[in-house]
Design an enzyme around this catalytic site. Structure first.
Site, PDB file in Angstrom:
ATOM      1  N   ILE A 184     -13.453  -3.837   1.621  1.00 26.77           N
ATOM      2  CA  ILE A 184     -12.085  -4.222   1.254  1.00 26.77           C
ATOM      3  C   ILE A 184     -11.448  -2.932   0.731  1.00 26.77           C
ATOM      4  CG2 ILE A 184     -12.923  -5.019  -1.017  1.00 26.77           C
ATOM      5  CD1 ILE A 184     -10.652  -7.002  -1.150  1.00 26.77           C
ATOM      6  N   SER A 185     -10.258  -2.602   1.220  1.00 22.09           N
ATOM      7  CA  SER A 185      -9.654  -1.314   0.861  1.00 22.09           C
ATOM      8  C   SER A 185      -9.356  -1.242  -0.632  1.00 22.09           C
ATOM      9  CB  SER A 185      -8.364  -1.098   1.643  1.00 22.09           C
ATOM     10  OG  SER A 185      -8.582  -1.246   3.022  1.00 22.09           O
ATOM     11  N   GLN A 186      -9.295  -0.014  -1.101  1.00 20.99           N
ATOM     12  CA  GLN A 186      -8.950   0.288  -2.496  1.00 20.99           C
ATOM     13  C   GLN A 186      -7.524  -0.236  -2.787  1.00 20.99           C
ATOM     14  OE1 GLN A 186      -8.617   4.447  -2.628  1.00 20.99           O
ATOM     15  NE2 GLN A 186      -8.480   4.583  -4.850  1.00 20.99           N
TER      16      GLN A 186
ATOM     17  N   ARG B  72      -7.276 -10.699  -6.081  1.00 21.50           N
ATOM     18  CA  ARG B  72      -8.194  -9.914  -5.240  1.00 21.50           C
ATOM     19  C   ARG B  72      -9.638 -10.382  -5.400  1.00 21.50           C
ATOM     20  NH1 ARG B  72     -10.723  -4.377  -5.431  1.00 21.50           N
ATOM     21  NH2 ARG B  72     -10.546  -3.438  -3.373  1.00 21.50           N
TER      22      ARG B  72
END
Ligand code: SAH
Length: 233
Positions: free
Chosen positions: A79-81, A53
């Site tokens: 950026i999503s969790q 990530r």
């Protein structure tokens, strides 16, 4: 910690391994947290354990890449969790191998990469041109050749022949993007953060499944996504 199965194949992702906060150990700690927070699909956990990530965020934020938190990626987007990425992937999969997935909102390309490890083919659409270019570069670096990324408005009409077994919308909708449902195979499902009526701040992950006779809707976890917007930028 138990050794997860390796989904990265022969793509040589070891070269992205950092030290400390960007190391495989930091990522394994994130995966352990996802388990504790109720993610049970081992294939999804293995994908989360494989994808680096930290390469999807600015270098100055890389040390926070394995915290369970969304991070800014510029242009007012995030950026999503990790938990949300894992949960949406789990809901899209329903424990089954996915042939094809359509993602609306490529953003950084991180969710795309996770989907690319659990599906044969991923189509992803992003409305912001600069983000498309960056995401495309990252996906190429990872040698994810089963992804097609396109600049466009994902809630507008797509190639009408496109049929997928899952759609993952990674931006918050105030109304169900009904046009997209046409692209679902029977038995396929769309996972979308949908606002409660009259309250765009309160979104819930919603799963719409296409059955032989119509659609079935299920409302699940409360979430917070940036809005699904019309047009391109
Ligand atoms: N999946 C992404 C999350 C990005 S945030 C990740 O893992 O990084 C949501 C993204 O949806 C933003 O990049 C935003 O520009 C995009 N978006 C919003 N509305 C859209 C639309 N109608 N079509 C395509 N992309 C859209």
């Amino acid at each position: 910690m138990q050794k997860d199965k390796d989904l990265s194949g022969d793509r040589d992702w070891d070269r992205f391994n950092g030290i400390g906060m960007t190391s495989p150990r930091a990522r394994a700690r994130m995966v352990a947290q996802l388990r504790e927070k109720g993610i049970h699909d081992e294939t999804v956990l293995a994908a989360m354990n494989a994808v680096p990530r930290h390469i999807f965020v600015e270098e100055s934020l890389a040390s926070r890449a394995y915290d369970n938190t969304p991070l800014p990626i510029g242009y007012n987007q995030t950026i999503s969790q990790p938990w949300v990425v894992a949960r949406m992937t789990e809901l899209a999969r329903q424990g089954k191998k996915l042939r094809s997935v359509l993602e609306i909102g490529s953003g950084s390309g991180y969710q795309t990469a996770v989907l690319a490890l659990v599906a044969d083919r991923v189509y992803t659409v992003e409305r912001i041109g600069v983000l498309v270019a960056k995401a495309r570069r990252h996906l190429r670096d990872l040698k994810l050749t089963n992804v097609a990324i396109k600049h466009g408005d994902g809630s507008a009409t797509m190639d009408e022949l496109l049929q997928v077994d899952a759609i993952v919308v990674t931006a918050g909708a105030t109304a169900l993007p009904e046009a997209l449902l046409e692209h679902l195979e029977i038995g396929g499902r769309m996972v979308v953060p949908l606002a409660e009526e009259g309250n765009p701040e309160r979104q819930r992950l919603t799963v719409i499944e296409r059955t032989a006779t119509g659609f079935k809707e299920e409302t699940l976890d409360p979430v917070r996504f940036v809005p699904l917007l019309p047009g391109t930028a």
